[in-house]
Write an enzyme that holds these catalytic residues in place. Structure first.
Site, mmCIF file in Angstrom:
data_model
loop_
_atom_site.group_PDB
_atom_site.id
_atom_site.type_symbol
_atom_site.label_atom_id
_atom_site.label_comp_id
_atom_site.label_asym_id
_atom_site.label_seq_id
_atom_site.Cartn_x
_atom_site.Cartn_y
_atom_site.Cartn_z
ATOM 1 N N ARG A 175 -48.372 17.323 -7.718
ATOM 2 C CA ARG A 175 -49.442 18.264 -8.060
ATOM 3 C C ARG A 175 -49.601 18.368 -9.573
ATOM 4 O O ARG A 175 -50.702 18.523 -10.090
ATOM 5 C CB ARG A 175 -49.136 19.632 -7.448
ATOM 6 C CG ARG A 175 -49.153 19.655 -5.921
ATOM 7 C CD ARG A 175 -48.790 21.034 -5.390
ATOM 8 N NE ARG A 175 -48.753 21.082 -3.931
ATOM 9 C CZ ARG A 175 -47.671 20.847 -3.206
ATOM 10 N NH1 ARG A 175 -46.534 20.524 -3.813
ATOM 11 N NH2 ARG A 175 -47.707 20.933 -1.895
ATOM 12 N N SER A 207 -65.750 23.007 -16.849
ATOM 13 C CA SER A 207 -67.182 23.029 -16.535
ATOM 14 C C SER A 207 -67.504 24.047 -15.442
ATOM 15 O O SER A 207 -68.609 24.596 -15.407
ATOM 16 C CB SER A 207 -67.653 21.631 -16.111
ATOM 17 O OG SER A 207 -67.033 21.231 -14.898
ATOM 18 N N ASP A 266 -46.475 27.702 1.393
ATOM 19 C CA ASP A 266 -45.077 27.267 1.382
ATOM 20 C C ASP A 266 -44.198 28.250 2.151
ATOM 21 O O ASP A 266 -43.280 27.854 2.872
ATOM 22 C CB ASP A 266 -44.567 27.155 -0.056
ATOM 23 C CG ASP A 266 -45.497 26.370 -0.939
ATOM 24 O OD1 ASP A 266 -45.230 25.193 -1.192
ATOM 25 O OD2 ASP A 266 -46.512 26.947 -1.382
ATOM 26 N N THR A 267 -44.490 29.530 1.985
ATOM 27 C CA THR A 267 -43.734 30.561 2.696
ATOM 28 C C THR A 267 -43.947 30.438 4.198
ATOM 29 O O THR A 267 -43.010 30.584 4.993
ATOM 30 C CB THR A 267 -44.139 31.955 2.188
ATOM 31 O OG1 THR A 267 -43.778 32.065 0.801
ATOM 32 C CG2 THR A 267 -43.455 33.060 2.972
ATOM 33 N N HIS A 279 -45.992 26.279 -6.821
ATOM 34 C CA HIS A 279 -46.415 25.668 -5.555
ATOM 35 C C HIS A 279 -46.248 24.171 -5.751
ATOM 36 O O HIS A 279 -47.176 23.448 -6.106
ATOM 37 C CB HIS A 279 -47.874 26.025 -5.252
ATOM 38 C CG HIS A 279 -48.451 25.267 -4.092
ATOM 39 N ND1 HIS A 279 -47.888 25.266 -2.845
ATOM 40 C CD2 HIS A 279 -49.550 24.467 -4.010
ATOM 41 C CE1 HIS A 279 -48.615 24.512 -2.028
ATOM 42 N NE2 HIS A 279 -49.628 24.007 -2.723
#
Length: 318
Positions: free
Chosen positions: A92, A105, A152-153, A179
């Site tokens: 990520r 933008s 995730d939890t 995350h």
């Protein structure tokens, strides 16, 4: 604070897999009377809006539109899913430079027409982009929220529930921090309906040891990569997570969710967005909860924060 009214407008910026599925989940939930889809690919948003609208007979009344930024004006919540997609083998955090430029933008246009909206960032890396959105928008931190570690939890609860053969909704725990790869599992506060997990496991003769914790954590941390390897992208579960956050805001639920928020003084962590248990209600993030972690967890959380800060500092396009 979102004022109670007869209409509720949600705009979704980005009509890729996550954005379109989020619009679908929001439509099914019945939380909005109007959903606006915005994307650089106008034809895509038109097609998604048409497809969703054809199911209007099966849900609560909702008007689904394909539009531009002007059409988002007066939104209660703007959900931002736009950005480059995470590729196979890509972390990520490696997405950062691509997506910061995209956000430069997007955010000014969103703010131009939505001075009072709550901004809910979903694009990855979500913690970094939530911070970027906070800075670009000039909004108070309460109204710039990242989807954080809500998903995730849920993955952690699912893993524990599957192994212990119990309803994951009976598992109380959090993934905190990034995350992503430096996230932490808060085993020290994990419980099964208010019974500490180690006590529950001992009582029920279930496994709970270092190997159990490592396996569960690795499965949670790598879950997105496993899905991406098999089907190219994740979108169903995150759409449900986003819908859960939206419902908490619009319903002024004051429920606790591990969203990404600006951390200002928690174990020495400052000026970074992290997934933290927060009270979420009509004002957005109403309070970040400083839960007590053990020394190992606290140390890992500090490192997670440092990872995100270093990524921001090294971003070539800031």
């Amino acid at each position: 604070m979102i004022k109670k009214r007869n209409t509720t407008k949600i705009s979704v910026i980005g009509a890729g897999s996550v954005g379109a599925t989020t619009a679908y989940a929001l439509m099914l939930s019945g939380v909005a009377t109007e959903i606006v889809l915005v994307d650089v690919n106008k034809s895509k948003t038109e097609g998604e809006a048409m497809d969703l609208s054809h199911g209007a007979d099966f849900v609560k009344p909702v008007n689904i539109l394909s539009g531009d930024y002007k059409d988002t004006e007066g939104s209660d919540i703007v959900v931002i899913t736009a950005g480059a997609a995470q590729k196979v083998g890509e972390t990520r955090l490696q997405l950062i430079n691509k997506n910061i430029n995209i956000f430069k933008s997007i955010i000014p246009e969103v703010v131009k027409y939505n001075k009072d909206a709550i901004l809910l960032v979903v694009s990855n890396p979500v913690d970094v982009l939530s911070y970027v959105t906070y800075k670009l928008s000039g909004f108070p931190k309460e109204r710039v929220i990242g989807s954080g570690t809500v998903l995730d939890t849920s993955r952690l609860k699912h893993e524990i529930g599957k192994r212990y053969k119990i309803d994951p909704r009976n598992v109380n725990t959090y993934i905190m921090g990034e995350h992503g790869d430096s996230e932490i599992a808060t085993w020290s506060v994990t419980n099964i309906q208010n019974i500490k997990i180690d006590e529950y496991a001992n009582k029920e003769n279930l496994e709970y040891n270092d190997n159990f914790r490592k396996e569960v954590y690795e499965n949670v941390k790598n879950a997105a990569y496993e899905v991406i390897n098999r089907k190219g992208a994740t979108f169903y579960a995150i759409a449900l997570a986003v819908t859960r956050i939206v419902k908490a805001i619009l319903g002024d639920e004051k429920t606790i969710l591990p969203v990404s928020t600006l951390v200002e003084n928690y174990y020495g962590i400052k000026d970074v967005y992290l997934g933290m248990p927060c009270i979420v209600g009509g004002s957005g993030i109403e309070k970040a909860l400083s839960i007590d972690l053990n020394k190992t967890e606290a140390s890992k959380l500090v490192k997670s924060a440092e990872t995100l800060k270093n990524t921001l500092n090294n971003a070539s396009c800031l």
